[in-house]
Design a protein around this motif. Structure first.
Motif, mmCIF file in Angstrom:
data_model
loop_
_atom_site.group_PDB
_atom_site.id
_atom_site.type_symbol
_atom_site.label_atom_id
_atom_site.label_comp_id
_atom_site.label_asym_id
_atom_site.label_seq_id
_atom_site.Cartn_x
_atom_site.Cartn_y
_atom_site.Cartn_z
ATOM 1 N N PRO A 159 -31.224 -29.810 -21.007
ATOM 2 C CA PRO A 159 -29.866 -30.566 -21.223
ATOM 3 C C PRO A 159 -28.940 -30.689 -20.006
ATOM 4 C CG PRO A 159 -30.338 -29.635 -23.015
ATOM 5 C CD PRO A 159 -31.543 -28.982 -22.107
ATOM 6 N N ALA A 160 -29.005 -29.605 -19.382
ATOM 7 C CA ALA A 160 -27.933 -29.700 -18.308
ATOM 8 C C ALA A 160 -28.387 -30.389 -16.978
ATOM 9 C CB ALA A 160 -27.834 -28.054 -17.714
ATOM 10 N N ASN A 161 -29.732 -30.500 -16.710
ATOM 11 C CA ASN A 161 -30.308 -31.186 -15.669
ATOM 12 C C ASN A 161 -30.234 -32.902 -15.832
ATOM 13 O OD1 ASN A 161 -30.971 -29.117 -14.079
ATOM 14 N ND2 ASN A 161 -32.964 -28.909 -14.715
ATOM 15 N N ILE A 162 -30.181 -33.261 -17.045
ATOM 16 C CA ILE A 162 -30.347 -34.669 -17.729
ATOM 17 C C ILE A 162 -28.561 -34.908 -17.561
ATOM 18 C CG2 ILE A 162 -30.328 -36.084 -19.615
ATOM 19 C CD1 ILE A 162 -32.745 -34.486 -20.370
ATOM 20 N N ALA A 163 -27.827 -34.011 -17.958
ATOM 21 C CA ALA A 163 -26.315 -34.358 -17.725
ATOM 22 C C ALA A 163 -25.772 -34.468 -16.402
ATOM 23 C CB ALA A 163 -25.443 -33.389 -18.617
ATOM 24 N N LYS A 164 -26.508 -33.820 -15.594
ATOM 25 C CA LYS A 164 -26.211 -33.770 -14.213
ATOM 26 C C LYS A 164 -26.774 -34.817 -13.464
ATOM 27 C CE LYS A 164 -25.719 -28.940 -13.516
ATOM 28 N NZ LYS A 164 -26.167 -27.742 -12.798
ATOM 29 N N LYS A 165 -27.574 -35.893 -14.235
ATOM 30 C CA LYS A 165 -28.234 -36.931 -13.612
ATOM 31 C C LYS A 165 -29.030 -36.658 -12.277
ATOM 32 C CE LYS A 165 -24.735 -40.156 -15.506
ATOM 33 N NZ LYS A 165 -25.671 -40.536 -16.683
ATOM 34 N N LEU A 171 -42.047 -45.366 -12.486
ATOM 35 C CA LEU A 171 -42.916 -46.547 -13.061
ATOM 36 C C LEU A 171 -43.221 -46.389 -14.447
ATOM 37 C CD1 LEU A 171 -44.189 -49.145 -12.166
ATOM 38 C CD2 LEU A 171 -46.348 -47.761 -11.239
ATOM 39 N N GLU A 172 -43.911 -45.006 -15.003
ATOM 40 C CA GLU A 172 -44.047 -45.137 -16.571
ATOM 41 C C GLU A 172 -43.010 -45.948 -17.515
ATOM 42 O OE1 GLU A 172 -47.045 -43.587 -17.836
ATOM 43 O OE2 GLU A 172 -47.598 -44.451 -16.049
ATOM 44 N N TYR A 173 -41.800 -45.502 -17.044
ATOM 45 C CA TYR A 173 -40.819 -46.507 -17.953
ATOM 46 C C TYR A 173 -40.734 -47.610 -17.825
ATOM 47 C CZ TYR A 173 -36.056 -47.684 -19.200
ATOM 48 O OH TYR A 173 -34.947 -48.277 -19.922
ATOM 49 N N HIS A 174 -40.862 -48.157 -16.581
ATOM 50 C CA HIS A 174 -40.858 -49.656 -16.323
ATOM 51 C C HIS A 174 -41.971 -50.304 -16.829
ATOM 52 C CE1 HIS A 174 -37.032 -49.504 -13.877
ATOM 53 N NE2 HIS A 174 -37.683 -48.460 -13.217
ATOM 54 N N LEU A 175 -43.097 -49.463 -17.104
ATOM 55 C CA LEU A 175 -44.322 -49.987 -17.716
ATOM 56 C C LEU A 175 -44.375 -49.830 -19.239
ATOM 57 C CD1 LEU A 175 -47.063 -48.503 -15.403
ATOM 58 C CD2 LEU A 175 -46.214 -51.066 -15.272
ATOM 59 N N GLY A 176 -43.412 -49.438 -19.681
ATOM 60 C CA GLY A 176 -43.267 -49.075 -21.251
ATOM 61 C C GLY A 176 -43.944 -47.891 -21.696
ATOM 62 N N ASN A 177 -44.415 -47.160 -21.015
ATOM 63 C CA ASN A 177 -45.013 -45.974 -21.448
ATOM 64 C C ASN A 177 -44.241 -44.746 -21.624
ATOM 65 O OD1 ASN A 177 -47.493 -47.470 -21.285
ATOM 66 N ND2 ASN A 177 -47.922 -46.630 -18.914
ATOM 67 N N LYS A 179 -39.719 -43.709 -22.593
ATOM 68 C CA LYS A 179 -38.432 -44.429 -23.004
ATOM 69 C C LYS A 179 -37.266 -43.657 -22.003
ATOM 70 C CE LYS A 179 -39.328 -45.267 -27.881
ATOM 71 N NZ LYS A 179 -38.877 -44.825 -29.382
ATOM 72 N N GLY A 180 -37.669 -42.944 -21.048
ATOM 73 C CA GLY A 180 -36.897 -42.458 -20.107
ATOM 74 C C GLY A 180 -35.930 -41.379 -20.394
ATOM 75 N N PRO A 181 -36.343 -40.051 -21.039
ATOM 76 C CA PRO A 181 -35.429 -39.085 -21.688
ATOM 77 C C PRO A 181 -35.121 -38.341 -20.290
ATOM 78 C CG PRO A 181 -38.060 -38.421 -21.677
ATOM 79 C CD PRO A 181 -37.863 -40.067 -21.416
ATOM 80 N N CYS A 182 -35.295 -38.679 -19.226
ATOM 81 C CA CYS A 182 -35.092 -37.920 -17.912
ATOM 82 C C CYS A 182 -33.594 -38.567 -17.460
ATOM 83 C CB CYS A 182 -35.888 -37.990 -16.636
ATOM 84 S SG CYS A 182 -36.391 -39.892 -16.350
ATOM 85 N N GLU A 183 -33.376 -39.540 -17.896
ATOM 86 C CA GLU A 183 -31.984 -40.327 -17.729
ATOM 87 C C GLU A 183 -31.141 -40.150 -18.926
ATOM 88 O OE1 GLU A 183 -31.407 -43.904 -15.494
ATOM 89 O OE2 GLU A 183 -32.970 -43.422 -13.952
#
Length: 612
Positions: A159-165, A171-177, A179-183
Motif C-alpha cells: 500500500p505504501a509503494n502504491i500511495a507513493k506512485k 503493456l499488460e494493462y493496455h492489452l486488457g490483461n 487492471k493496473g493495481p500498481c497505480e
C-alpha cells in the motif's frame, strides 16, 4: 525368527488394534502392517504352512518386532499409511511414483501473483494441487489469464509503494490483461474476487464465475459501455465452451474420487480420477507393487489412502469397482451398478488399461535396449539357475485362456536372444477338446506346435515354459513323448501364484530369488504371453467369432442363450442341471426345448484326442 522363537514372545503381544513393525538384525525396517487384533495378525505369519517366496523371505529376516496400540481400526489404518509413506519398507506395497508434481501457488503478498511451482514451502502462500501434468497446469494458467485479470509482474505492491506512485502500468494493462493495481486502479477487494474465480475454475465450478460475468456484462451494457460488454460476453462464451468440454457426467455429482485397478501376477496399476462439479479436475495412474500376499482389496485400499493424501482430496465419497474395507470415518464407499457413477468408473478402467498397456510396451522396449552382452548375461544366469545343457537363446511360452468357463484358446510367445520375436508368436483355436480342460488343451497346442516345427525342419527352442502347475506340465510332456522329442528341449512349469518352477518328474519345485535376473526374465515372458493371449481372446469376442452353443437350439433366442451361459457357464452344467433349476431360469416350455435338443445329440460321436 523361527516359530519357536516367536512363541516365546507371542504372549506379550496385545490383543488390541494397532500397527506392527518388523526389523532385521541391523534394525532396518522391513515391514509395517495394521491389525484389528495385533497378536492374532502377527501370529499368522509364523503359523502359515504355505507362503509365497516373498513372505518366506520376510519371515526369515525378522529379528525383532515392535508394535503400537491405537484406539480404533481407523487409527491403525491412518498410522500404517503414514509410516509406509515415511519409511517405504522394502516388503510393503510400493507405489512406483517418485516424481515431484507441480502446484499453482497464490503467493502471500499484496495483490498475490499466481504461477506454477514444483517447490512447496511454508511461507504462508496458498498452494493448489498438486497436478499430475505440467502441460495441464500451463493450459489452466493460460485459460485463467484469458478470462481473469491478474497481475504477472514481480513489483512489490505494498500500500505504501502504491500511495507513493512508485510504479506505472505496463503493456499488460493496455492489452486488457491487468487492471493496473500498481497505480491503484484496482482495489484489493476486486483483486480478491478474481482469485475466488480462479479457485472455482480449478475446482471445475464454473457456474458462479459465469454468473458473475453475466452481471458484469449487464452492468456494462446498462452504462452504455458496449465494447466492455462485448469483451465480457466473449469471456462467458469461452467459459461455457470450456465447461461443455470438461463436464463429462451429471453436474450434481459434486465431489467424488474414482478408483479402478488392473492386476496380474506381475503387479497392479491403479487409476485415480478426482471429480468436482461433474468435471475431472485430476487424473493419475500409478503402478503398485504388492510384495507379499496382499489381496486386491488390500492393494486398492492402500493405494487409495496414499493417492488421496498425495493429492489432498477432501471428497467424502469414493467410487470403486469392488467392495473394500476403508476404515475412515465419514467416507462413503460406492460400487455403482449403473448410471453416471458407473460411467465414471468405466472411464477410470479405460484409463488404467491404457496406462498398463503402455507400461508393458515400455518394459519390452527397455529389455530390447539392453546391449547384446547384457542380454547374454541374463541368459547365462538363467542357464545356470535352471541347469540347462545349452544357452536358452530360443525360449517359448504357452498359456491357456477362457471366458466365463467357455471358449478356450491358447497363445504362444517366442523370445530369441532375450527379446520378443513377434513374427514367431502363435494363437491357437482349440480343436479337439470339448468344454474347459486345461490339461487336454495344453497337450493339444504343444503337440501342434512341435509337430509343425519338426515337419518343417525348424529349430526347436532350448527352453519351453508352461504357464501352469504340474498338471499342465505333465500334459505337455505327453505330447513331447508322443513326438519323440524327449531330451531335445527342456520343459518347465511355472506355478501361477507362487512363481515356483517345476521340472517333469521332480517332487520339489525350484524357487529362484524373487529379485534375480532369471526370474525377472521369466516374469516378462509370462506377462507377455498373458497379454498376447488375452488380447486374442478379447478380439475374438468383440468380433463375435465365438458363438454361444445355446444359440443353436431351435426356439432359443440370443438373450436366453446368454442367460444360460452366464448362469451355468457350460453345456455340461446345463445337462447336469435339475428340471426345477432349468424351469425356474427359462420357463417350462423353453426348458423342454433345451432337454429335447441335447437328448437328440446324445448319440453323436464325441471328438477324439487325435491331433491334426
Amino acid at each position: 525368527m523361527d516359530q519357536e522363537s516367536f512363541q516365546q514372545i507371542a504372549a506379550t503381544i496385545p490383543l488390541e488394534p494397532g500397527i506392527y513393525k518388523y526389523f532385521d538384525s541391523k534394525k532396518e525396517l522391513l515391514y509395517v502392517g495394521k491389525a484389528k487384533n495385533l497378536r492374532k495378525r502377527v501370529s499368522s505369519y509364523f503359523n502359515k504352512t504355505l507362503q509365497n517366496y516373498k513372505t518366506y523371505e520376510l519371515v526369515r529376516r525378522i529379528h525383532s518386532i515392535e508394535f503400537t496400540m491405537v484406539n480404533s481400526e481407523q487409527d491403525a489404518f491412518l498410522l500404517e499409511n503414514s509410516l509406509i509413506k515415511q519409511y517405504q519398507p522394502r516388503f510393503n506395497i510400493n507405489l512406483k511414483d517418485d516424481k515431484s508434481y507441480p502446484f499453482i501457488v497464490i503467493k502471500k503478498e499484496s495483490f498475490p501473483r499466481v504461477f506454477l511451482t514444483r517447490r512447496k514451502t511454508n511461507d504462508g502462500s496458498e498452494y493448489l494441487g498438486p497436478f499430475t501434468s505440467v502441460a495441464r497446469v500451463r493450459e489452466l494458467i493460460d485459460f485463467i489469464k484469458a478470462n481473469i485479470q491478474l497481475r504477472t509482474c514481480k513489483l512489490n505492491l505494498t500500500p505504501a509503494n502504491i500511495a507513493k506512485k512508485k510504479f506505472k502500468v505496463c503493456l499488460e494493462y493496455h492489452l486488457g490483461n491487468c487492471k493496473g493495481p500498481c497505480e491503484g486502479l484496482q482495489t484489493p477487494e476486486d483483486y480478491t474476487e478474481g482469485l475466488k474465480k480462479l479457485k472455482n475454475i480449478l475446482k471445475g465450478n464454473l457456474g458462479p464465475v459465469i454468473s458473475g460475468f453475466k452481471l458484469d456484462m449487464k452492468d456494462a451494457a446498462a452504462g452504455m459501455a458496449f465494447e466492455k460488454a462485448e469483451l465480457i460476453r466473449k469471456k462467458i462464451e469461452h467459459l461455457e465452451t470450456y465447461e461443455s468440454r470438461s463436464v463429462i457426467v451429471n453436474k450434481h455429482i459434486v465431489q467424488v474420487d474414482v478408483f479402478s485397478m488392473f492386476r496380474d501376477e506381475s503387479g497392479a496399476f491403479v487409476n485415480y480420477l478426482m471429480v468436482e462439479n461433474g468435471t475431472i479436475v485430476q487424473t493419475h495412474t500409478t503402478e503398485a507393487k504388492p510384495q507379499l500376499e496382499e489381496s486386491n482389496e488390500e492393494v486398492l485400499a492402500f493405494s487409495i489412502a496414499q493417492l488421496r493424501d498425495r493429492f489432498n482430496s477432501t471428497a467424502l465419497e469414493i467410487i470403486v469397482p469392488f467392495p473394500i474395507e476403508y476404515p475412515q470415518e465419514g467416507i462413503l464407499i460406492t460400487v455403482p451398478k449403473g448410471g453416471d457413477k458407473k460411467k465414471l468408473l468405466e472411464l477410470s478402467e479405460k484409463n488404467v488399461n491404457y496406462y498398463r498397456e503402455e507400461a508393458e510396451k515400455k518394459k519390452m522396449l527397455h529389455l530390447q535396449k539392453k546391449t547384446p552382452e547384457e542380454r547374454m548375461a541374463v541368459l547365462e544366469q538363467l542357464q545356470k539357475d535352471l541347469q540347462l545343457s545349452s544357452l536358452p537363446t530360443h525360449i517359448e511360452c504357452f498359456d491357456n485362456s477362457n471366458f466365463q468357463g467357455s471358449y478356450p484358446v491358447s497363445a504362444m510367445v517366442c523370445f530369441r536372444d532375450g527379446v520378443e520375436s513377434k513374427k514367431d508368436y502363435r494363437h491357437y483355436n482349440v480343436k479337439t477338446v470339448e468344454g474347459i480342460n486345461d490339461f487336454a488343451t495344453m497337450k493339444e497346442v504343444v503337440y501342434r506346435r512341435y509337430k509343425r516345427l519338426t515337419e518343417e525342419n525348424q529349430s526347436l527352442p532350448q527352453l519351453v515354459i508352461i504357464d501352469g502347475g504340474k498338471g499342465q506340465l505333465s500334459a505337455a510332456m505327453e505330447s513331447i513323448e508322443e513326438l519323440g522329442l524327449r531330451g531335445s528341449l527342456t520343459l518347465v512349469g511355472l506355478a501361477k501364484n507362487e512363481e515356483e518352477i517345476f521340472f517333469s518328474g521332480d517332487q520339489q519345485s525350484l524357487k529362484l530369488p524373487y529379485d534375480s535376473l532369471s526370474l525377472k526374465l521369466i516374469r516378462k515372458i509370462r506377462d507377455e504371453v498373458h497379454r498376447f493371449g488375452i488380447s486374442f481372446h478379447r478380439n475374438k469376442r468383440s468380433r463375435g467369432t465365438f458363438k454361444n452353443e445355446f444359440e443353436n437350439i431351435k426356439g432359443i433366442g440370443k438373450q436366453t442363450a446368454d442367460l444360460l451361459l452366464k448362469t451355468f457357464h457350460s453345456v455340461r452344467k446345463v445337462k447336469a442341471s435339475t428340471d426345477e433349476e432349468l424351469n425356474a431360469l427359462v420357463g417350462v416350455s423353453k426348458a423342454k426345448l433345451i432337454r429335447e435338443h441335447f437328448s437328440e445329440r446324445e448319440g453323436e460321436t464325441q471328438v477324439g484326442q487325435d491331433f491334426p
